[in-house]
Design a protein around this motif. Structure first.
Motif, PDB file in Angstrom:
ATOM      1  N   GLN A 113      12.126   1.228  -3.067  1.00  0.00           N
ATOM      2  CA  GLN A 113      11.090   2.225  -2.791  1.00  0.00           C
ATOM      3  C   GLN A 113      10.543   2.052  -1.377  1.00  0.00           C
ATOM      4  O   GLN A 113      10.366   3.037  -0.646  1.00  0.00           O
ATOM      5  CB  GLN A 113       9.961   2.088  -3.819  1.00  0.00           C
ATOM      6  CG  GLN A 113      10.360   2.478  -5.232  1.00  0.00           C
ATOM      7  CD  GLN A 113       9.288   2.135  -6.246  1.00  0.00           C
ATOM      8  OE1 GLN A 113       8.625   1.096  -6.145  1.00  0.00           O
ATOM      9  NE2 GLN A 113       9.096   2.987  -7.239  1.00  0.00           N
ATOM     10  N   LEU A 114      10.285   0.821  -0.997  1.00  0.00           N
ATOM     11  CA  LEU A 114       9.764   0.563   0.342  1.00  0.00           C
ATOM     12  C   LEU A 114      10.758   1.014   1.404  1.00  0.00           C
ATOM     13  O   LEU A 114      10.371   1.637   2.399  1.00  0.00           O
ATOM     14  CB  LEU A 114       9.449  -0.928   0.489  1.00  0.00           C
ATOM     15  CG  LEU A 114       8.911  -1.383   1.854  1.00  0.00           C
ATOM     16  CD1 LEU A 114       7.643  -0.616   2.227  1.00  0.00           C
ATOM     17  CD2 LEU A 114       8.632  -2.886   1.838  1.00  0.00           C
ATOM     18  N   ARG A 115      12.021   0.732   1.220  1.00  0.00           N
ATOM     19  CA  ARG A 115      13.054   1.124   2.190  1.00  0.00           C
ATOM     20  C   ARG A 115      13.084   2.639   2.382  1.00  0.00           C
ATOM     21  O   ARG A 115      13.061   3.139   3.517  1.00  0.00           O
ATOM     22  CB  ARG A 115      14.428   0.638   1.712  1.00  0.00           C
ATOM     23  CG  ARG A 115      15.585   0.963   2.650  1.00  0.00           C
ATOM     24  CD  ARG A 115      16.923   0.620   2.017  1.00  0.00           C
ATOM     25  NE  ARG A 115      17.294   1.565   0.969  1.00  0.00           N
ATOM     26  CZ  ARG A 115      17.998   2.674   1.183  1.00  0.00           C
ATOM     27  NH1 ARG A 115      18.390   2.986   2.405  1.00  0.00           N
ATOM     28  NH2 ARG A 115      18.305   3.472   0.177  1.00  0.00           N
ATOM     29  N   SER A 135      -2.140   4.506   3.071  1.00  0.00           N
ATOM     30  CA  SER A 135      -3.504   4.332   2.554  1.00  0.00           C
ATOM     31  C   SER A 135      -4.558   4.278   3.651  1.00  0.00           C
ATOM     32  O   SER A 135      -5.674   3.814   3.421  1.00  0.00           O
ATOM     33  CB  SER A 135      -3.626   3.103   1.630  1.00  0.00           C
ATOM     34  OG  SER A 135      -3.651   1.887   2.331  1.00  0.00           O
ATOM     35  N   ASN A 136      -4.229   4.788   4.847  1.00  0.00           N
ATOM     36  CA  ASN A 136      -5.210   4.863   5.930  1.00  0.00           C
ATOM     37  C   ASN A 136      -6.106   6.084   5.757  1.00  0.00           C
ATOM     38  O   ASN A 136      -5.614   7.207   5.608  1.00  0.00           O
ATOM     39  CB  ASN A 136      -4.507   4.975   7.285  1.00  0.00           C
ATOM     40  CG  ASN A 136      -3.720   3.748   7.639  1.00  0.00           C
ATOM     41  OD1 ASN A 136      -4.254   2.645   7.673  1.00  0.00           O
ATOM     42  ND2 ASN A 136      -2.438   3.914   7.913  1.00  0.00           N
ATOM     43  N   PRO A 142       0.815  -1.224   0.000  1.00  0.00           N
ATOM     44  CA  PRO A 142       0.000   0.000   0.000  1.00  0.00           C
ATOM     45  C   PRO A 142       0.844   1.268   0.000  1.00  0.00           C
ATOM     46  O   PRO A 142       0.496   2.244  -0.660  1.00  0.00           O
ATOM     47  CB  PRO A 142      -0.821  -0.128   1.293  1.00  0.00           C
ATOM     48  CG  PRO A 142      -0.848  -1.594   1.578  1.00  0.00           C
ATOM     49  CD  PRO A 142       0.491  -2.097   1.144  1.00  0.00           C
ATOM     50  N   LEU A 143       1.947   1.280   0.751  1.00  0.00           N
ATOM     51  CA  LEU A 143       2.816   2.450   0.794  1.00  0.00           C
ATOM     52  C   LEU A 143       3.446   2.710  -0.571  1.00  0.00           C
ATOM     53  O   LEU A 143       3.409   3.839  -1.086  1.00  0.00           O
ATOM     54  CB  LEU A 143       3.902   2.261   1.848  1.00  0.00           C
ATOM     55  CG  LEU A 143       4.988   3.347   1.896  1.00  0.00           C
ATOM     56  CD1 LEU A 143       4.397   4.681   2.312  1.00  0.00           C
ATOM     57  CD2 LEU A 143       6.117   2.936   2.848  1.00  0.00           C
ATOM     58  N   ALA A 180      -3.519  -4.281   1.728  1.00  0.00           N
ATOM     59  CA  ALA A 180      -2.901  -4.451   0.413  1.00  0.00           C
ATOM     60  C   ALA A 180      -3.949  -4.745  -0.659  1.00  0.00           C
ATOM     61  O   ALA A 180      -3.893  -4.195  -1.770  1.00  0.00           O
ATOM     62  CB  ALA A 180      -1.865  -5.571   0.467  1.00  0.00           C
ATOM     63  N   ALA A 181      -4.905  -5.607  -0.343  1.00  0.00           N
ATOM     64  CA  ALA A 181      -5.958  -5.940  -1.306  1.00  0.00           C
ATOM     65  C   ALA A 181      -6.818  -4.723  -1.617  1.00  0.00           C
ATOM     66  O   ALA A 181      -7.227  -4.504  -2.762  1.00  0.00           O
ATOM     67  CB  ALA A 181      -6.819  -7.079  -0.761  1.00  0.00           C
TER      68      ALA A 181
END
Length: 450
Positions: free
Chosen positions: A201-203, A103-104, A21-22, A311-312
């Motif tokens: 990207q996540l890091r 995405s909250n 999601p991030l 995530a979904a």
């Protein structure tokens, strides 16, 4: 015996699900700023980009709606708070949804949450401890330094656009301190190979936008993957064992997200039943601002389970609302359990209108991208606000779903065009009634004709 690579691959799959999601959200923020979405123009931070029309197939955004006109702002609060001005919509439905980069959904303004009168609101970054200026209606605390404000104004068609456009021009963001500037989105290391791009990207973005405390504790598990390392990227010249584990983990994690985005394949799911989950966006467990409902009913009890749900939701309906604001229902199959496809004709009969306080619609999407379906009629959805629908004498409404325009006048009036191949329609219920939320109301199934 389980090898170290297997263990790392399993951990990488978990990290993919957790971080999807991030990565997807920030990627969409960047895309919005540089390319725009359909009629939404490229727009820099701290300004609203406005649609000049209802969404069409050129808006390549998952499950975009065709009921409301979007006004979207990407907000960088690293330079300090901003004042948001909202105009008076004179009782007409609108919502401003506040979404952090994980995405909250953490706040709402609008008809349901705060009414439709004009007002100013102060949006502040994490940890801000200043004083709000006089005259603001409230303070909106952002969980991350970058957020999205997703605005939707109900629009009854092209003839209603002048009213909506006038409202859009009054929707503004003004820095509280004109002398400060934001830092923008941090950039991942460009020399990382494409197959490791997601984890780079996540890091970078995980470090820039820390989640809530309990999630930060969960992230500690990903230390062996290099995701917590600061400074130069560990993925430029990564150990082959780590590369193999990350590559396998990404494939496995993506498969888990895709599977979770589809209806369950079990005997308890009736053929053709709509997937209607009012609690798809209940993964926000920590940030409850203005307009949200902070109660066990609207929180997923198992935090770890919430990561896959999150995530979904991002995969299939990024920036969707909580169920108490709007409920989304979709299906891939007809009443016989067969995949919906444009080679056949279908009917969707509503014996009575869905129970909503605002309005409802059914929208057509292609698969697997979930984009609006182009068609000569220029009709991408229909609902209780669609002019010219033909109701039966008993008050029922039959929607005709097929590729070609029906020959009979009633069918043509109630026609929802389908694509050539597989499709997935979605029903939206705005401000749904209690029977929708508690599951006692059931949407009718789509039936193949002939």
């Amino acid at each position: 015996m389980t090898s170290r690579t297997d263990n790392l691959a399993d951990l990488a799959a978990d990290a993919y699900v957790y971080g999807y999601p991030l990565v997807f959200d920030v990627s969409m923020i960047s895309a919005f700023m540089h390319k725009g979405f359909g009629s939404l123009p490229p727009t820099p931070f701290n300004r609203f980009g406005h649609s000049t029309k209802l969404a069409t197939p050129d808006a390549h955004f998952v499950s975009v709606n065709n009921d409301t006109v979007y006004s979207i702002a990407q907000v960088d609060l690293s330079g300090g708070p901003v004042v948001l001005h909202v105009p008076d919509t004179a009782g007409v439905y609108y919502v401003l949804q506040f979404v952090d980069v994980w995405s909250n959904n953490f706040a709402y303004l609008g008809q349901r949450a705060t009414g439709t009168e004009a007002g100013d609101w102060l949006v502040v970054p994490p940890g801000w401890a200043g004083a709000a200026p006089d005259g603001v209606r409230g303070v909106i605390d952002a969980p991350t330094a970058v957020i999205s404000i997703v605005g939707r104004n109900a629009c009854d068609g092209p003839q209603d656009m002048p009213r909506v456009r006038a409202l859009q021009q009054q929707l503004t963001l003004t820095p509280l301190n004109q002398e400060t500037h934001g830092t923008g989105l941090p950039k991942p290391e460009p020399d990382v190979s494409e197959k490791l791009r997601f984890f780079e990207q996540l890091r970078v973005w995980m470090a820039a936008y820390p989640p809530a405390g309990p999630d930060q504790e969960h992230q500690e598990r990903f230390q062996p993957l290099g995701l917590l390392e600061e400074g130069p990227s560990p993925y430029v010249n990564a150990d082959p064992t780590l590369v193999k584990a990350l590559t396998e983990g990404a494939v496995s994690g993506k498969a888990r997200v895709e599977a979770a985005s589809k209806p369950p394949a079990d005997d308890e799911h009736p053929p053709g039943a709509w997937e209607m989950n009012p609690h798809l966006f209940d993964y926000n467990l920590d940030h409850f601002g203005i307009g949200t409902i902070n109660s066990p009913q609207w929180r997923i009890a198992d935090r770890r389970a919430s990561y896959l749900v999150r995530a979904a939701a991002a995969r299939a309906a990024l920036w969707g609302n909580h169920g108490y604001e709007a409920v989304y229902a979709h299906t891939f199959t007809d009443a016989d359990g067969k995949q919906l496809n444009g080679s056949r004709s279908y009917s969707l009969r509503f014996e009575q209108p869905p129970p909503v306080e605002s309005f409802w619609s059914v929208t057509m999407y292609s698969t697997p991208d979930y984009y609006l379906v182009d068609n000569p009629a220029g009709r991408y959805s229909l609902g209780d606000r669609t002019p010219g629908l033909v109701y039966a004498e008993d008050g029922s409404l039959t929607v005709v779903i097929q590729r070609e325009r029906p020959d009979d006048l009633d069918g043509a009036a109630n026609w929802l065009p389908a694509p050539e191949g597989d499709f997935r329609p979605m029903i939206r219920l705005y401000t749904p009634g209690q029977s929708v939320l508690d599951g006692t109301y059931q949407l009718p199934r789509i039936v193949a004709r002939g």
